[in-house]
Design a protein around this motif. Structure first.
Motif, PDB file in Angstrom:
ATOM      1  N   LEU A  67       0.835  -1.209   0.000  1.00 38.29           N
ATOM      2  CA  LEU A  67       0.000   0.000   0.000  1.00 38.29           C
ATOM      3  C   LEU A  67       0.866   1.254   0.000  1.00 38.29           C
ATOM      4  CD1 LEU A  67      -2.830   1.164   0.055  1.00 38.29           C
ATOM      5  CD2 LEU A  67      -2.780   1.027   2.558  1.00 38.29           C
ATOM      6  N   VAL A  68       1.947   1.244   0.763  1.00 35.32           N
ATOM      7  CA  VAL A  68       2.864   2.394   0.785  1.00 35.32           C
ATOM      8  C   VAL A  68       3.508   2.575  -0.587  1.00 35.32           C
ATOM      9  CG1 VAL A  68       4.980   3.324   1.798  1.00 35.32           C
ATOM     10  CG2 VAL A  68       3.308   2.173   3.254  1.00 35.32           C
ATOM     11  N   GLN A  69       3.855   1.483  -1.242  1.00 25.18           N
ATOM     12  CA  GLN A  69       4.459   1.561  -2.573  1.00 25.18           C
ATOM     13  C   GLN A  69       3.476   2.147  -3.581  1.00 25.18           C
ATOM     14  OE1 GLN A  69       5.780  -2.465  -3.335  1.00 25.18           O
ATOM     15  NE2 GLN A  69       6.872  -2.549  -1.387  1.00 25.18           N
ATOM     16  N   VAL A  70       2.198   1.776  -3.458  1.00 26.54           N
ATOM     17  CA  VAL A  70       1.171   2.344  -4.332  1.00 26.54           C
ATOM     18  C   VAL A  70       1.075   3.854  -4.113  1.00 26.54           C
ATOM     19  CG1 VAL A  70      -1.304   2.412  -4.832  1.00 26.54           C
ATOM     20  CG2 VAL A  70      -0.167   0.210  -4.473  1.00 26.54           C
ATOM     21  N   PHE A  71       1.085   4.280  -2.855  1.00 27.82           N
ATOM     22  CA  PHE A  71       1.005   5.714  -2.548  1.00 27.82           C
ATOM     23  C   PHE A  71       2.216   6.467  -3.102  1.00 27.82           C
ATOM     24  CE2 PHE A  71      -1.895   5.205   1.409  1.00 27.82           C
ATOM     25  CZ  PHE A  71      -3.002   5.274   0.592  1.00 27.82           C
ATOM     26  N   ILE A  72       3.401   5.872  -2.967  1.00 30.37           N
ATOM     27  CA  ILE A  72       4.613   6.538  -3.457  1.00 30.37           C
ATOM     28  C   ILE A  72       4.535   6.750  -4.966  1.00 30.37           C
ATOM     29  CG2 ILE A  72       7.095   6.230  -3.846  1.00 30.37           C
ATOM     30  CD1 ILE A  72       7.216   4.863  -1.097  1.00 30.37           C
ATOM     31  N   ILE A  73       4.109   5.712  -5.687  1.00 34.10           N
ATOM     32  CA  ILE A  73       4.074   5.804  -7.146  1.00 34.10           C
ATOM     33  C   ILE A  73       2.985   6.766  -7.617  1.00 34.10           C
ATOM     34  CG2 ILE A  73       3.543   4.491  -9.251  1.00 34.10           C
ATOM     35  CD1 ILE A  73       4.996   2.112  -7.957  1.00 34.10           C
ATOM     36  N   TYR A  74       1.796   6.700  -6.998  1.00 35.15           N
ATOM     37  CA  TYR A  74       0.682   7.504  -7.505  1.00 35.15           C
ATOM     38  C   TYR A  74       0.652   8.915  -6.919  1.00 35.15           C
ATOM     39  CZ  TYR A  74      -4.000   8.796  -8.992  1.00 35.15           C
ATOM     40  OH  TYR A  74      -5.070   9.439  -9.578  1.00 35.15           O
ATOM     41  N   TYR A  75       0.932   9.034  -5.621  1.00 37.20           N
ATOM     42  CA  TYR A  75       0.843  10.340  -4.970  1.00 37.20           C
ATOM     43  C   TYR A  75       2.209  11.010  -4.775  1.00 37.20           C
ATOM     44  CZ  TYR A  75      -3.964   9.033  -3.800  1.00 37.20           C
ATOM     45  OH  TYR A  75      -5.282   8.650  -3.864  1.00 37.20           O
TER      46      TYR A  75
END
Length: 220
Positions: A67-75
Motif C-alpha cells: 500500500l505504501v508503494q502504491v502511494f509513493i508511485i501515484y501520490y
C-alpha cells in the motif's frame, strides 16, 4: 430489497470489477516476471556490481507494505514531475512488488539446479549466458512453478489495494454498490466469495502445471 434483488442489481457491477481485477493481476504478473527474471539473473552473476543493487531492491520491496508503494508511485512521484494514470500506477506498483518475490523464486530455483548441469553445458562449449538460457533456466522454471503460482494467487487479492487510487476493481466496485444499497455485509461477503473462487481456479491451474512439469521431468 431482498438478497436476490440485491445480487441481481450488484452482479453486473461486481463482474465488471472482477474483470479489472483479472486484468490487473495478469498484467502485473507479466510485468513481475520481467522484473523478477532480471533481478534473479542480477543476483546470481559473478559481478557484485549487479548483485548488491538487486539484493537491495528486493529487500526494500519485500520489507515495505505494498500500500505504501502504491502511494509513493501515484501520490509521491508527481512531486518530482513523474505522474501516472491510476490504471498504470496500479499495474506498475503490483509489477514492481511481485517482481521482488518472483526473483527470489527464480533465484532459488536456479540455485536448485544441480551444479553438474552447469558443468555439462560448459563441456559442450556453451558460455555462461548460453548455459543459463538453454540448460539451467528451463529446469529452474519447472522448479519455480509452485511458488510463482502462489505469487499470482496473492496478486489476485493484492489488487484490492489499488482501490485507494480510484481504480474500479472488485473491491471499489463493491463499495460503489454499497453506497447506493446500504447493505455492506452481503456485498462484502459476495466480493470475498469472488476472490475465493478466483483463487480456487488459479490453484487448479497450479496443480495442473505441477503435474505437467512433473511428467516432463520424469521423461527427461
Amino acid at each position: 430489497m431482498d438478497f436476490i434483488e440485491l445480487m441481481a442489481l450488484a452482479a453486473p457491477i461486481l463482474l465488471k470489477g472482477t474483470g479489472y481485477t483479472l486484468v490487473f493481476a495478469f498484467a502485473a504478473m507479466f510485468g513481475g516476471l520481467l522484473v523478477g527474471f532480471a533481478l534473479a539473473v542480477a543476483r546470481i552473476v559473478p559481478n557484485r556490481g549487479f548483485r548488491a543493487p538487486a539484493a537491495l531492491y528486493v529487500s526494500m520491496m519485500r520489507g515495505t507494505p505494498l500500500l505504501v508503494q502504491v502511494f509513493i508511485i501515484y501520490y509521491g512521484l508527481p512531486s518530482i514531475g513523474i505522474s501516472f494514470e491510476p490504471l498504470t500506477a496500479g499495474v506498475l506498483a503490483l509489477s514492481l512488488n511481485a517482481g521482488a518475490y518472483i526473483s527470489e523464486s527464480l533465484r532459488g530455483a536456479i540455485l536448485g539446479v544441480a551444479q553438474g548441469q552447469w558443468s555439462a553445458g560448459y563441456s559442450l562449449g556453451l558460455n555462461y549466458w548460453q548455459n543459463l538460457y538453454y540448460v539451467v533456466m528451463p529446469q529452474a522454471l519447472r522448479l519455480a512453478v509452485p511458488s510463482m503460482s502462489n505469487t499470482l494467487i496473492s496478486l489476485i487479492k493484492d489488487t484490492s489495494l489499488v482501490s485507494v487510487i480510484t481504480v474500479t476493481e472488485l473491491l471499489l466496485a463493491t463499495k460503489d454498490v454499497i453506497a447506493t444499497t446500504f447493505q455492506p455485509l452481503p456485498l462484502y461477503l459476495a466480493a470475498a466469495g469472488i476472490y475465493w473462487m478466483l483463487s480456487l481456479c488459479l490453484e487448479h491451474v497450479q496443480r495442473r502445471l505441477e503435474k505437467h512439469f512433473g511428467r516432463s521431468a520424469r521423461t527427461v
